[in-house]
Design a protein around this motif. Sequence first.
Motif, PDB file in Angstrom:
ATOM      1  N   UNK A 105       0.817  -1.203   0.000  1.00  0.00           N
ATOM      2  CA  UNK A 105       0.000   0.000   0.000  1.00  0.00           C
ATOM      3  C   UNK A 105       0.847   1.247   0.000  1.00  0.00           C
ATOM      4  N   UNK A 161     -12.829   9.495   2.912  1.00  0.00           N
ATOM      5  CA  UNK A 161     -11.440   9.947   3.119  1.00  0.00           C
ATOM      6  C   UNK A 161     -11.395  11.181   4.012  1.00  0.00           C
ATOM      7  N   UNK A 168      -4.291   7.101   1.389  1.00  0.00           N
ATOM      8  CA  UNK A 168      -5.048   5.863   1.597  1.00  0.00           C
ATOM      9  C   UNK A 168      -4.323   4.718   0.902  1.00  0.00           C
ATOM     10  N   UNK A 169      -4.162   3.553   1.567  1.00  0.00           N
ATOM     11  CA  UNK A 169      -3.498   2.418   0.914  1.00  0.00           C
ATOM     12  C   UNK A 169      -4.291   1.941  -0.308  1.00  0.00           C
ATOM     13  N   UNK A 170      -3.660   1.076  -1.095  1.00  0.00           N
ATOM     14  CA  UNK A 170      -4.224   0.758  -2.411  1.00  0.00           C
ATOM     15  C   UNK A 170      -5.573   0.052  -2.366  1.00  0.00           C
ATOM     16  N   UNK A 184      -8.134  -0.008  -0.013  1.00  0.00           N
ATOM     17  CA  UNK A 184      -9.245   0.930   0.208  1.00  0.00           C
ATOM     18  C   UNK A 184      -9.315   2.034  -0.849  1.00  0.00           C
TER      19      UNK A 184
END
Lengths: 233, 233, 233
Positions: A12, A74, A135-137, A139
Amino acid sequence: MPGRARPAWFTGAVESSALFTIPLWLELTAVAVGGIQGAMFAARLTERQIDLLGIGLIGVLVALGGGLLRDLLINQLPAMVQNNWYLPTATGAALFGMLLFRIFNRLNGLIIVLDALTIGAFGAIGTTKALAWGVPVVPAVFVGVASAVGGSILRDIALNLPIALMHVGSLYAVAAAVGTILIVVLVAFGVPMLIAGIACVVVTTLIRLGSVRWGWSLPEQRAISGWRVWRRA
Amino acid sequence: MPGRARPAWFTGAVESSALFTIPLWLELTAVAVGGIQGAMFAARLTERQIDLLGIGLIGVLVALGGGLLRDLLINQLPAMVQNNWYLPTATGAALFGMLLFRIFNRLNGLIIVLDALTIGAFGAIGTTKALAWGVPVVPAVFVGVASAVGGSILRDIALNLPIALMHVGSLYAVAAAVGTILIVVLVAFGVPMLIAGIACVVVTTLIRLGSVRWGWSLPEQRAISGWRVWRRA
Amino acid sequence: MPGRARPAWFTGAVESSALFTIPLWLELTAVAVGGIQGAMFAARLTERQIDLLGIGLIGVLVALGGGLLRDLLINQLPAMVQNNWYLPTATGAALFGMLLFRIFNRLNGLIIVLDALTIGAFGAIGTTKALAWGVPVVPAVFVGVASAVGGSILRDIALNLPIALMHVGSLYAVAAAVGTILIVVLVAFGVPMLIAGIACVVVTTLIRLGSVRWGWSLPEQRAISGWRVWRRA
């Protein structure tokens, strides 16, 4: 697993401050497509006495609801309240779509194409906005899909209908998911954002239109039914 | 009431930066329990053509919806978009629960116990997270209860069903409310967070299981009906 | 259009750090009115087994849901979790409204008046809060309307009913919209906030009550039907 480098898409750690953006006029066109679609959907519900305010609200939800879900997920100030143009465009397009329902109904093929382009673009915008905010990949893909299809979910909740995209039908969220996964993979491999974004839009649109044309769909929920037989063996 | 000291639990000045947290593997187990439960709930709706995407979305809502509501209520970046594991665990568990429905159905008692533990833990996590961000005690309890039962609320809204926990049935939100009130009281009295959190989980679980076992429920809404008689007197 | 000054209300540059606020006791009275109304609405649904928790939740949604939507839309910590009084007032008023349903039912006229004042005040509070956080004028009006009527929307979603205000009926959101547009115009012209806020409350209340009294409503959705004739000409 120390000492073994994991790929960026796994950890991520896809770092990208680049956003896939489209010019405001294009974004407002996409918003208008959403508003018109919302009105056309509501027009079928003739047995209910939906009034002009209801049509306007459906337009807002369909056109701007995906972006609202994205920004709630987010924790950013929703784009729809940052600009004077989004809300009038969505409500105006919905009322326009209501009045000219007969014309737009004949243009249904065009609207499906425009909508497919729209979910591709909203997916790309949503995923890259999520990545840009750290935000990691995984999510980030979820946020992108929520941006693309959130409007249709909020529409169905507001109209007290089962959420269409949870049921067997042409692919909608899946098209957005494939496109947004593609954009994350391309960005992880260093592809420039503009190209990755366009690829996302093209792939999403093709899957969506292919699904409408050839009736692709996901299977219905189903439990493995052969346990008794299997256990006997 | 100047000059008269109010207790901390009344003024909401329960200051606590301590969080009740559980290890990630345990949290993911709880998420998986939620996903499986969501799939088992959806499996009953055989007359609808819910597809694989719908099952995955129900899994996400049941497993992660409570935490999402919690983080929206306290205006923090939702935990579900901070980590690559939550979303795949929830959707994977839901699809797993769908495929192995017959097996899980026979394990119903075990799932009710695991779910009771889960709402206890989510309530404790939510309340202490709210307190740590400066939320006063009454809304902190509300946030904790929303964490614990929010998933089931979002599930019912998404499936276009009446929200189960608003209707007469076994205690669910009440169990979470008693546990989260307990944690606030214990923390106000200086009990260490770990012990307070465990007490919350234990009490929530016992009330929930007792309610399922002995059919405890809240009374149905009811107006005082004796006014005419009373006014005659 | 460089060189041509646009009016402030058009560019959205209405800068106002002033808030229209009301004293806490008055706000809690408005919250209580919302809670009582929620309970009275739920009391009609006798065929459902709504329990005490359901009544409390409806009270919270009707009384505090508009403020929650407002704060989600402007990405601020929701007011309802900043204070120990809101939640007990809303749930207490709802349970009170349930118990004394027969009395409040006879006071229906009074409750309609109090509710009209409430949506006026919530609209003014919401719009000025949005302006104070830098939201442009058009979405600030939207945020104000959402503050005023959001509770009734969340109530209908929670009760699995069609959203009342989307359907032909007495004016509700329109009254709030006219009031909040008025406040934005007055503030743009430099009218002090207190006067602008009071004007908003008065206008909203008058439109709402006039609509109930004389049956004003918006027209039902309707497409232009004369195209065939028009095209023949």
